[in-house]
Scaffold this motif. Structure first.
Motif, PDB file in Angstrom:
ATOM      1  N   MET A  53       0.867  -1.188   0.000  1.00  0.00           N
ATOM      2  CA  MET A  53       0.000   0.000   0.000  1.00  0.00           C
ATOM      3  C   MET A  53       0.893   1.224   0.000  1.00  0.00           C
ATOM      4  O   MET A  53       2.075   1.135   0.321  1.00  0.00           O
ATOM      5  CB  MET A  53      -0.896   0.033   1.232  1.00  0.00           C
ATOM      6  N   SER A  54       0.291   2.345  -0.377  1.00  0.00           N
ATOM      7  CA  SER A  54       1.058   3.584  -0.271  1.00  0.00           C
ATOM      8  C   SER A  54       0.108   4.747  -0.038  1.00  0.00           C
ATOM      9  O   SER A  54      -0.017   5.237   1.070  1.00  0.00           O
ATOM     10  CB  SER A  54       1.897   3.823  -1.520  1.00  0.00           C
ATOM     11  N   CYS A  55      -0.629   5.160  -1.070  1.00  0.00           N
ATOM     12  CA  CYS A  55      -1.402   6.406  -0.961  1.00  0.00           C
ATOM     13  C   CYS A  55      -2.679   6.287  -0.134  1.00  0.00           C
ATOM     14  O   CYS A  55      -3.132   7.223   0.470  1.00  0.00           O
ATOM     15  CB  CYS A  55      -1.753   6.900  -2.353  1.00  0.00           C
ATOM     16  N   ARG A  56      -3.268   5.109  -0.114  1.00  0.00           N
ATOM     17  CA  ARG A  56      -4.565   4.851   0.531  1.00  0.00           C
ATOM     18  C   ARG A  56      -5.664   5.761  -0.036  1.00  0.00           C
ATOM     19  O   ARG A  56      -6.630   6.072   0.628  1.00  0.00           O
ATOM     20  CB  ARG A  56      -4.477   5.021   2.049  1.00  0.00           C
ATOM     21  N   SER A  57      -5.478   6.216  -1.255  1.00  0.00           N
ATOM     22  CA  SER A  57      -6.445   7.141  -1.870  1.00  0.00           C
ATOM     23  C   SER A  57      -6.776   6.761  -3.305  1.00  0.00           C
ATOM     24  O   SER A  57      -7.174   7.611  -4.094  1.00  0.00           O
ATOM     25  CB  SER A  57      -5.872   8.562  -1.875  1.00  0.00           C
ATOM     26  N   ALA A  58      -6.557   5.518  -3.697  1.00  0.00           N
ATOM     27  CA  ALA A  58      -6.860   5.052  -5.056  1.00  0.00           C
ATOM     28  C   ALA A  58      -6.080   5.823  -6.115  1.00  0.00           C
ATOM     29  O   ALA A  58      -6.587   6.098  -7.204  1.00  0.00           O
ATOM     30  CB  ALA A  58      -8.363   5.123  -5.331  1.00  0.00           C
ATOM     31  N   ILE A  59      -4.854   6.183  -5.786  1.00  0.00           N
ATOM     32  CA  ILE A  59      -4.037   6.950  -6.731  1.00  0.00           C
ATOM     33  C   ILE A  59      -2.786   6.182  -7.164  1.00  0.00           C
ATOM     34  O   ILE A  59      -2.429   6.169  -8.339  1.00  0.00           O
ATOM     35  CB  ILE A  59      -3.607   8.307  -6.114  1.00  0.00           C
ATOM     36  N   CYS A  60      -2.135   5.519  -6.218  1.00  0.00           N
ATOM     37  CA  CYS A  60      -0.830   4.907  -6.554  1.00  0.00           C
ATOM     38  C   CYS A  60      -0.968   3.530  -7.204  1.00  0.00           C
ATOM     39  O   CYS A  60      -0.059   3.066  -7.887  1.00  0.00           O
ATOM     40  CB  CYS A  60       0.047   4.818  -5.312  1.00  0.00           C
ATOM     41  N   GLY A  61      -2.069   2.852  -6.963  1.00  0.00           N
ATOM     42  CA  GLY A  61      -2.302   1.545  -7.591  1.00  0.00           C
ATOM     43  C   GLY A  61      -1.612   0.377  -6.915  1.00  0.00           C
ATOM     44  O   GLY A  61      -1.685  -0.749  -7.401  1.00  0.00           O
ATOM     45  N   SER A  62      -0.962   0.617  -5.784  1.00  0.00           N
ATOM     46  CA  SER A  62      -0.140  -0.465  -5.212  1.00  0.00           C
ATOM     47  C   SER A  62      -0.929  -1.490  -4.399  1.00  0.00           C
ATOM     48  O   SER A  62      -0.416  -2.571  -4.123  1.00  0.00           O
ATOM     49  CB  SER A  62       0.980   0.121  -4.350  1.00  0.00           C
ATOM     50  N   CYS A  63      -2.151  -1.183  -4.002  1.00  0.00           N
ATOM     51  CA  CYS A  63      -2.852  -2.077  -3.067  1.00  0.00           C
ATOM     52  C   CYS A  63      -3.767  -3.083  -3.765  1.00  0.00           C
ATOM     53  O   CYS A  63      -4.552  -3.758  -3.093  1.00  0.00           O
ATOM     54  CB  CYS A  63      -3.658  -1.260  -2.063  1.00  0.00           C
ATOM     55  N   ALA A  64      -3.678  -3.195  -5.095  1.00  0.00           N
ATOM     56  CA  ALA A  64      -4.597  -4.100  -5.796  1.00  0.00           C
ATOM     57  C   ALA A  64      -4.379  -5.553  -5.371  1.00  0.00           C
ATOM     58  O   ALA A  64      -3.252  -6.044  -5.349  1.00  0.00           O
ATOM     59  CB  ALA A  64      -4.399  -3.963  -7.311  1.00  0.00           C
ATOM     60  N   ALA A  74      -7.747  -2.350  -2.852  1.00  0.00           N
ATOM     61  CA  ALA A  74      -8.163  -2.593  -1.461  1.00  0.00           C
ATOM     62  C   ALA A  74      -8.554  -1.297  -0.763  1.00  0.00           C
ATOM     63  O   ALA A  74      -9.480  -1.278   0.052  1.00  0.00           O
ATOM     64  CB  ALA A  74      -7.037  -3.291  -0.702  1.00  0.00           C
ATOM     65  N   CYS A  75      -7.875  -0.195  -1.104  1.00  0.00           N
ATOM     66  CA  CYS A  75      -8.154   1.057  -0.395  1.00  0.00           C
ATOM     67  C   CYS A  75      -9.409   1.740  -0.901  1.00  0.00           C
ATOM     68  O   CYS A  75      -9.891   2.703  -0.293  1.00  0.00           O
ATOM     69  CB  CYS A  75      -6.964   2.009  -0.496  1.00  0.00           C
ATOM     70  N   LYS A  76      -9.943   1.247  -2.022  1.00  0.00           N
ATOM     71  CA  LYS A  76     -11.142   1.891  -2.586  1.00  0.00           C
ATOM     72  C   LYS A  76     -12.387   1.031  -2.356  1.00  0.00           C
ATOM     73  O   LYS A  76     -13.494   1.423  -2.694  1.00  0.00           O
ATOM     74  CB  LYS A  76     -10.921   2.082  -4.099  1.00  0.00           C
TER      75      LYS A  76
HETATM   76  S1  FES Z   1      -2.873   2.382  -1.598  1.00  0.00           S
HETATM   77 FE1  FES Z   1      -2.606   3.584  -3.381  1.00  0.00          FE
HETATM   78  S2  FES Z   1      -4.178   2.880  -4.679  1.00  0.00           S
HETATM   79 FE2  FES Z   1      -4.571   1.851  -2.834  1.00  0.00          FE
END
Ligand code: FES
Length: 320
Positions: A53-64, A74-76
């Protein structure tokens, strides 16, 4: 708060010979996302759980990750919406090698972006002039509209996770890369359109998508990758880049419907391969024999279509 059993696919290559599922029972706080739940599990129940995870705002794409079988950010994703009979299954993305638990190797995914030159090729960039001295290159709102959808891609690889073409051919560029390609092909400021479209028309490019539509279903943004691929195909045909199996297949398909109202599957493979492509045509013979032996070969003579006039009318309209 509701009690939920999270069934999470675990794999530590240093310890485990194969993946396994581990259950964690936890109260899901109101309004929690799937990522909030993964964090709670890691922070309060099992610190060995590994996820990104990184941004927790549906921006970085890392939490898929895959939630109940399909990729989600996951964060969205609201956890409450994913609970099925008190349970939720979480797994790493598909079509990728698992490095540990929910973390997959995205190197093959990212390395493919290089193949489509994901940057603007401008006259200034091609000249000796330094890029820092170049003035901004502006475009109209209408021009931007053509690349708006593809611009929203956050490269989370959710589309690739459920891509059937990628599953059968790891060399396929994949929906995210092709969407990125459309973003530059249709950019009014780009000067490399022809070179880009020729490259995309090669094997593993735009014609290798089977248009199953999974990428459109799974994309958490507004990219609609398959639509972007269709747009690239249209551009390729308009530019006359048709000397390839994919474009010939489309033209053969259209010819077949226009002339007989039916898809003549005896002719389409020959047209797709190219009638002077002897090695290609010979390569079809084993497939034809296998189909014949399994009783899957299409009829030689097709039944007459009663509404042929309607078909002709539709084609006339389309042409207009
Ligand atoms: S943590 Fe960045 S898109 Fe989900």
């Amino acid at each position: 708060m509701s009690k939920v059993i999270f069934s999470i696919r675990r794999f530590n290559p240093e310890k485990d010979s194969k993946p396994y599922y581990k259950d964690y029972e936890m109260n899901v706080p109101e309004g929690a996302t799937v990522l909030d739940c993964l964090n709670l599990i890691k922070w309060t129940k099992d610190g060995t759980l590994t996820h990104r995870m990184s941004c927790r705002s549906a921006i970085c794409g890392s939490c898929a990750v895959k939630v109940n079988g399909h990729p989600k950010l996951a964060c969205k994703t609201q956890a409450a919406e994913e609970i099925i009979n008190g349970r939720m299954k979480i797994e790493p993305l598909g079509n990728a090698k698992v490095l540990k638990d929910l973390v997959v190797d995205l190197e093959p995914f990212f390395s493919k972006f290089q193949k489509v030159k994901p940057w603007l090729v401008t006259e200034a960039a091609g000249s000796q002039q330094s890029a820092v001295n170049v003035k901004e290159t502006r475009q109209s709102p209408e021009d931007f509209h053509r690349i708006d959808a593809a611009s929203t891609c956050i490269m989370c690889a959710s589309c690739v996770s459920d891509c059937n073409s990628w599953a059968s051919n790891e060399k396929f560029f994949g929906p995210a890369v092709l969407a990125k390609a459309q973003r530059f092909v249709d950019d009014s400021r780009d000067k490399a359109t022809l070179e880009r479209v020729i490259n995309l028309s090669e094997a593993n490019g735009i014609w290798d998508c089977t248009h199953c539509g999974e990428c459109v279903e799974r994309c958490p943004a507004e990219v609609k990758p398959m639509d972007r691929i269709v747009s690239l195909r249209t551009t390729a045909i308009k530019m006359g880049i048709v000397n390839n199996n994919g474009a010939r297949h489309v033209e053969g398909f259209v010819d077949s419907i226009r002339s007989s109202g039916r898809l003549n599957e005896n002719i389409i493979p020959v047209k797709s391969m190219g009638i002077f492509n002897i090695p290609g045509l010979l390569s079809l013979i084993p497939v034809g024999i296998r189909m014949f032996l399994k009783g899957k070969n299409p009829p030689i003579i097709h039944k007459h279509i009663d509404e042929m006039d309607d078909v002709k009318r539709i084609f006339k309209r389309l042409k207009k």
